[in-house]
Design an enzyme around this catalytic site. Sequence first.
Site, PDB file in Angstrom:
ATOM      1  CG  ASP A   1     -37.132 -57.058  45.305  1.00  0.00           C
ATOM      2  OD1 ASP A   1     -37.098 -56.096  46.115  1.00  0.00           O
ATOM      3  OD2 ASP A   1     -38.143 -57.357  44.643  1.00  0.00           O
TER       4      ASP A   1
ATOM      5  CG  ASP B   1     -36.907 -52.069  46.608  1.00  0.00           C
ATOM      6  OD1 ASP B   1     -37.071 -51.620  45.466  1.00  0.00           O
ATOM      7  OD2 ASP B   1     -37.773 -52.744  47.196  1.00  0.00           O
ATOM      8  CD  GLU B   2     -37.291 -54.279  42.102  1.00  0.00           C
ATOM      9  OE1 GLU B   2     -38.305 -54.814  42.533  1.00  0.00           O
ATOM     10  OE2 GLU B   2     -37.207 -53.811  40.958  1.00  0.00           O
TER      11      GLU B   2
HETATM   12 MG   LIG Z   1     -38.362 -54.946  47.325  1.00  0.00          MG
END
Ligand SMILES: [Mg+2]
Length: 372
Positions: free
Chosen positions: A13, A114-115
């Site tokens: 993350d 973003d993961e």
């Molecule tokens: Mg994040």
Amino acid sequence: LNSIEKRAIIAIDLDYFYAQCEEVRNHCLKVRPVVVCVYSGRTQDSGAVSTCNYIARKLGVKSGMPIAFAKRILKGNDQAVFLPLDMEYYQSISEKIMEIARTSSEKFEQSSIDEAFLDVSSRFDPKLEGASSVARSVKQEILLAESLTCSVGVAENKLLAKMAVDSKKPDGFTVIIPSEEKSFLYPLPVGKLFGVGPKTEAKLKSIQVETLGDLALTDQKRLEEIFGKNLGRILREWANGIDNSPVEEKPTEQLSRIVTLKRDATSFDFCEVLEPLSADLENKLRTSKISGKTVGIIAITAQLKIKSRARTLSVPTQSGSQILAIAAELFSSFFEESAEDGQELRIRRAGIKVSELIPETTTTPQTLEQFF
Ligand SMILES: [Mg+2]
């Protein structure tokens, strides 16, 4: 016998992603409160906070908060910076980072901008130790390549890896080994369980289920009565750290690249700026082993209207020069049509889009005609 093979999953993350991207672009922001905003455009300050850095968080700013509210919190703080969302820039950084992650594991799944999840089970024994060293090196590689920090979680399944990564941010590194799964999960409040929103949380609290330990020990029937058969079962499994869902890459729906023109175009005189876009698309298609059946253009006008045109091919393509040729044709005819309609078309940003993506075909068409 219903034994499921042990796995080693890494959850990645990227920390406070949009705001951190802004810090990467402008290092001076690192020591200042940074608030990335989605402006709705109705009034100067209408809209919401998308992401903010940890300096702004410490002062009380949160995602989802109205911009005016965040401004009130940071009033008098002459260091505070409010920036509009720049998705194109964040997307370009995300793609580079995802490529690092993708090439570090045999199974990869991007779950948001973003993961991502990585499954490295087949490579190591003992698995979690191997996965931890992969996680460390991916973290390091991302930092070196893009100057961005991320948090990672390592565990035997996606749920636990996700819970691990969420437990320590920013720049976190958390491993949950099997013997510690229950002592990690059980003390957590139910609201911390992945997928549990305010409604489910309130319902659980109404039956005195406060922690994941409480949930794990709640009668299955009782949960099914309240939440239905599926959700009832999943809640109890998850509270016990059970999750067999695979790490698998979701098919990409479309690829696009867009550029801002040096000055607004009133005719198709910007073919050369499209060239790197088509080359980039070819590269992406080839490395992802996919072909596109539809090639389209995106035009953002000086009035900020988004227009598009597309053509479906008889044979899917990966070729940058073919994509460029089609895009050029679509742009020229778009300008012609507008002129015929007596409307002046002014294009500020131009892009190319490839969609209807399918696994690459081995047959190479012999002639260009096959594409039209
Ligand atoms: Mg994040």
